[in-house]
Every structure is written in structure tokens, then in C-alpha cells.
Design an enzyme around this catalytic site. Structure first.
Site, PDB file in Angstrom:
ATOM      1  N   ALA A   1       0.837  -1.308  -0.291  1.00  8.01           N
ATOM      2  CA  ALA A   1       0.101  -0.137   0.135  1.00  8.01           C
ATOM      3  C   ALA A   1       0.851   1.343  -0.191  1.00  8.01           C
ATOM      4  CB  ALA A   1      -0.912  -0.075   1.201  1.00  8.01           C
ATOM      5  N   ASP A   2       0.201   2.430  -0.335  1.00  7.49           N
ATOM      6  CA  ASP A   2       0.799   3.659  -0.308  1.00  7.49           C
ATOM      7  C   ASP A   2      -0.171   4.786   0.013  1.00  7.49           C
ATOM      8  OD1 ASP A   2       2.788   5.514  -0.570  1.00  7.49           O
ATOM      9  OD2 ASP A   2       2.065   6.135  -2.512  1.00  7.49           O
ATOM     10  N   THR A   3       0.159   5.483   0.919  1.00  7.30           N
ATOM     11  CA  THR A   3      -0.882   6.516   1.594  1.00  7.30           C
ATOM     12  C   THR A   3      -0.406   7.936   1.316  1.00  7.30           C
ATOM     13  OG1 THR A   3      -1.757   4.781   3.196  1.00  7.30           O
ATOM     14  CG2 THR A   3      -2.423   7.189   3.369  1.00  7.30           C
TER      15      THR A   3
END
Length: 189
Positions: free
Chosen positions: A68-70
Site C-alpha cells: 500500500a501507499d498512503t
């Protein structure tokens, strides 16, 4: 169920463990891409897939692999992790009394399949005084968080309300991840 997490984020690890999974952490060596606000969805999707693909190359994807990347986006700008206390204060001042977006790209790689999606949550900060900002920055919490705050920690008192998935703001939209796992054929997630 065993799940591989292509992230060193303690928050993502905690969220997956909260669901009762046996999580193997494999931090990705992928170099994240960056860009302008108008392509933020493409950036978080590319980073999530890049992180997952880099780990899958080394470890395989025989067990479900999650990455994931936020990011935090405000008024045409992506606010990353602050470099220091001064930048954290500046970010928090900008967020004060405003709505911003938190976007997380999530990738699931399993066997020969991959699925990438982006989840968005809107977050409204209440109006913050200078002394509140100073006190929060002094805790050190903002320094390793996108947008200079952690909703799951002391930063919770900065937030007036949210629209969307709370866990997305923490760093991993669990409900969407559950749906993605089912969609890609993972049983027992």
C-alpha cells in the site's frame, strides 16, 4: 491465514493482525514515484503495485501479498512526511480548519493475479491554535506521518470529522482489502 505485507509500516501490520492473520513483513526496496495533485490516484496506485511487485520478484506470490501507499492531499499539493518540526508545524497550520483527502493505493498479488485499487477518505480538521500545534509537534508523533498527523494516536484530537474509511486514514482500508482478496480468489481472508 498467512499474508505477506510489503511494508514496514507498524500501523499496517497492526491492522492486518487485528483481523487475526499471521503476517510476514517484507519491506520493499521499491523507490516511490511522485508527482502533482492531479495524478495522485495514479501515484498511490503505482507505488502500491511497485512495492508489491518488488517483493513478489524476490519472495514469490504463492501466499497473498499486500502492499500500500498512503498520501495526504491538500489544495493541489501532496503533503508527505515532514522533514523536521518546522515543516510539521507548517503542514498542521495549513490543515487547520480545512478538509483534505487521504488516498491509499492498495495492491494484492496472489499467484499469477494482481489487483490494484485506490480508496479516498475526506478528513476535516478543526481550527487549531498555535499552542495546540506546538504541543502536538512536541510529542514527536507528526514526524513520521504523511500530513504530519496520526489519526490513530494523539492526532485524533485534531480531527473534527471524516467521510469514508477510518482505517484508510491509518494506512490500510480493511473493508476494501477484504473485498479485493475475495475478488482475486483468496479464500479465508
Amino acid at each position: 491465514m498467512k499474508v505477506r505485507l510489503a511494508s514496514g509500516s507498524p500501523r499496517r501490520l497492526e491492522l492486518l493482525k487485528q483481523l487475526g492473520h499471521d503476517v510476514e513483513v517484507c519491506v520493499s526496496a521499491f523507490n516511490e514515484v511522485s508527482g502533482a495533485e492531479n495524478v495522485v490516484e495514479a501515484i498511490v496506485a503505482a507505488n502500491a503495485l511497485g512495492k508489491g511487485s518488488a517483493v513478489a520478484k524476490v519472495m514469490g506470490s504463492q501466499i497473498p501479498l499486500v502492499s500500500a501507499d498512503t498520501v495526504v492531499a491538500l489544495e493541489g499539493e501532496i503533503l508527505g512526511k515532514p522533514q523536521d518540526s518546522l515543516e510539521a508545524r507548517q503542514m498542521l497550520s495549513r490543515l487547520s480548519g480545512k478538509c483534505h483527502r487521504v488516498l491509499t493505493g492498495v495492491a494484492v498479488l496472489y499467484e499469477e493475479q494482481q489487483l490494484v485499487e485506490v480508496t479516498e477518505t475526506k478528513v476535516w480538521f478543526r481550527n487549531l491554535s498555535e499552542s495546540e500545534i506546538e504541543a502536538y509537534v512536541a510529542t514527536g508523533e507528526p514526524l513520521d506521518k504523511a500530513g504530519a498527523y496520526g489519526i490513530q494516536g494523539r492526532g485524533a484530537i485534531l480531527v473534527d470529522r471524516i467521510e469514508g474509511c477510518y482505517n484508510n486514514v491509518v494506512g490500510l482500508p480493511l473493508t476494501r482489502l477484504y473485498q479485493m482478496m475475495a475478488q482475486i480468489g483468496v479464500r479465508g481472508f
